[in-house]
Design a protein around this motif. Structure first.
Motif, PDB file in Angstrom:
ATOM      1  N   SER A 146       0.697  -0.979  -0.056  1.00  0.00           N
ATOM      2  CA  SER A 146      -0.045   0.077   0.050  1.00  0.00           C
ATOM      3  C   SER A 146       0.852   1.309   0.031  1.00  0.00           C
ATOM      4  CB  SER A 146      -0.936  -0.186   1.164  1.00  0.00           C
ATOM      5  OG  SER A 146      -0.395  -0.306   2.296  1.00  0.00           O
ATOM      6  N   ALA A 147       1.891   1.073   0.743  1.00  0.00           N
ATOM      7  CA  ALA A 147       3.145   2.385   0.376  1.00  0.00           C
ATOM      8  C   ALA A 147       3.373   2.516  -0.943  1.00  0.00           C
ATOM      9  CB  ALA A 147       3.791   2.357   1.461  1.00  0.00           C
ATOM     10  N   GLN A 148       3.612   1.347  -1.593  1.00  0.00           N
ATOM     11  CA  GLN A 148       4.221   1.759  -2.919  1.00  0.00           C
ATOM     12  C   GLN A 148       2.984   2.453  -3.857  1.00  0.00           C
ATOM     13  OE1 GLN A 148       5.063  -2.315  -4.406  1.00  0.00           O
ATOM     14  NE2 GLN A 148       7.094  -2.296  -3.198  1.00  0.00           N
ATOM     15  N   ALA A 149       1.782   1.813  -3.518  1.00  0.00           N
ATOM     16  CA  ALA A 149       0.546   2.288  -4.361  1.00  0.00           C
ATOM     17  C   ALA A 149       0.075   3.665  -3.976  1.00  0.00           C
ATOM     18  CB  ALA A 149      -0.659   1.428  -3.897  1.00  0.00           C
ATOM     19  N   THR A 150       0.548   3.984  -2.772  1.00  0.00           N
ATOM     20  CA  THR A 150       0.087   5.343  -2.308  1.00  0.00           C
ATOM     21  C   THR A 150       1.136   6.457  -2.871  1.00  0.00           C
ATOM     22  OG1 THR A 150      -0.618   4.556  -0.055  1.00  0.00           O
ATOM     23  CG2 THR A 150       0.302   7.041  -0.283  1.00  0.00           C
ATOM     24  N   MET A 151       2.451   6.041  -3.015  1.00  0.00           N
ATOM     25  CA  MET A 151       3.559   6.877  -3.781  1.00  0.00           C
ATOM     26  C   MET A 151       3.155   7.170  -5.172  1.00  0.00           C
ATOM     27  SD  MET A 151       7.195   5.643  -2.019  1.00  0.00           S
ATOM     28  CE  MET A 151       7.695   5.475  -3.483  1.00  0.00           C
ATOM     29  N   ALA A 152       2.777   6.061  -5.935  1.00  0.00           N
ATOM     30  CA  ALA A 152       2.477   5.915  -7.089  1.00  0.00           C
ATOM     31  C   ALA A 152       1.243   6.788  -7.433  1.00  0.00           C
ATOM     32  CB  ALA A 152       2.278   4.695  -7.659  1.00  0.00           C
ATOM     33  N   LEU A 153       0.136   6.667  -6.610  1.00  0.00           N
ATOM     34  CA  LEU A 153      -1.167   7.671  -6.841  1.00  0.00           C
ATOM     35  C   LEU A 153      -0.694   8.812  -6.671  1.00  0.00           C
ATOM     36  CD1 LEU A 153      -3.723   5.206  -4.989  1.00  0.00           C
ATOM     37  CD2 LEU A 153      -3.537   5.900  -7.610  1.00  0.00           C
ATOM     38  N   ASN A 154      -0.062   9.270  -5.503  1.00  0.00           N
ATOM     39  CA  ASN A 154       0.286  10.649  -5.245  1.00  0.00           C
ATOM     40  C   ASN A 154       1.220  11.495  -6.269  1.00  0.00           C
ATOM     41  OD1 ASN A 154      -1.090  10.903  -2.751  1.00  0.00           O
ATOM     42  ND2 ASN A 154       0.703  10.105  -1.697  1.00  0.00           N
ATOM     43  N   GLN A 155       2.184  10.578  -6.793  1.00  0.00           N
ATOM     44  CA  GLN A 155       2.949  11.067  -8.092  1.00  0.00           C
ATOM     45  C   GLN A 155       2.225  11.260  -9.386  1.00  0.00           C
ATOM     46  OE1 GLN A 155       6.107   8.203  -8.120  1.00  0.00           O
ATOM     47  NE2 GLN A 155       7.183   9.040  -6.511  1.00  0.00           N
ATOM     48  N   ALA A 156       0.887  10.595  -9.515  1.00  0.00           N
ATOM     49  CA  ALA A 156       0.152  10.864 -10.531  1.00  0.00           C
ATOM     50  C   ALA A 156      -1.108  11.778 -10.395  1.00  0.00           C
ATOM     51  CB  ALA A 156      -0.485   9.418 -11.193  1.00  0.00           C
ATOM     52  N   GLY A 157      -1.048  12.525  -9.167  1.00  0.00           N
ATOM     53  CA  GLY A 157      -2.128  13.352  -8.821  1.00  0.00           C
ATOM     54  C   GLY A 157      -2.961  13.202  -8.184  1.00  0.00           C
ATOM     55  N   TRP A 158      -3.317  11.936  -7.389  1.00  0.00           N
ATOM     56  CA  TRP A 158      -4.393  11.475  -6.448  1.00  0.00           C
ATOM     57  C   TRP A 158      -3.672  12.057  -4.954  1.00  0.00           C
ATOM     58  CZ3 TRP A 158      -4.037   8.700 -10.547  1.00  0.00           C
ATOM     59  CH2 TRP A 158      -5.115   8.129 -11.186  1.00  0.00           C
ATOM     60  N   ASP A 159      -4.758  12.127  -4.209  1.00  0.00           N
ATOM     61  CA  ASP A 159      -4.487  12.415  -2.621  1.00  0.00           C
ATOM     62  C   ASP A 159      -4.715  11.390  -1.993  1.00  0.00           C
ATOM     63  OD1 ASP A 159      -4.098  13.513  -0.187  1.00  0.00           O
ATOM     64  OD2 ASP A 159      -6.211  14.607  -0.183  1.00  0.00           O
ATOM     65  N   ALA A 160      -3.394  10.428  -2.013  1.00  0.00           N
ATOM     66  CA  ALA A 160      -3.662   9.195  -1.248  1.00  0.00           C
ATOM     67  C   ALA A 160      -2.484   9.074   0.277  1.00  0.00           C
ATOM     68  CB  ALA A 160      -2.973   8.318  -2.058  1.00  0.00           C
TER      69      ALA A 160
END
Length: 110
Positions: free
Chosen positions: A68-82
């Motif tokens: 989930s940390a990996q997914a959070t980083m990827a989402l945040n880098q792509a513009g989400w608020d994760a």
């Protein structure tokens, strides 16, 4: 594992109506998950990211917090608020938060 790079919340800080994204594998999901979570395995998140809303905070969970940390980083880098849910479903279960299973058994974290 990820230092201070990923924002985290404790399981008791995830709001009841929050958007909870579970990135575990299918067998883990079937064994037990939060009742209102959305299931998108980490391996398919890249192709299914458009299913995740960008207009609300996304709480990302796995078994213990690494995926989930990996997914959070990827989402945040792509513009989400994760934000990563610290301790994952193991902490969720330990905190006695609601869980359900996709089979007839008792929900469990595997």
């Amino acid at each position: 594992m990820f230092g201070g790079q990923v924002a985290e919340v404790l399981v008791n800080e995830v709001p009841e109506d929050g958007y909870l994204l579970d990135v575990r594998e299918d067998d883990e999901w079937r064994a037990g998950h939060a009742p209102d979570a959305v299931h998108i395995p980490l391996g398919t998140l890249g192709e299914r990211a458009a299913e995740v809303p960008k207009d609300k905070k996304v709480y990302v969970i796995c078994r213990a917090g690494g995926r989930s940390a990996q997914a959070t980083m990827a989402l945040n880098q792509a513009g989400w608020d994760a934000v990563n849910v610290a301790g994952g479903m193991q902490a969720w279960d330990h905190a006695a938060r609601d869980m359900k299973a996709e089979d007839d058994g008792e929900p469990r974290v595997i």
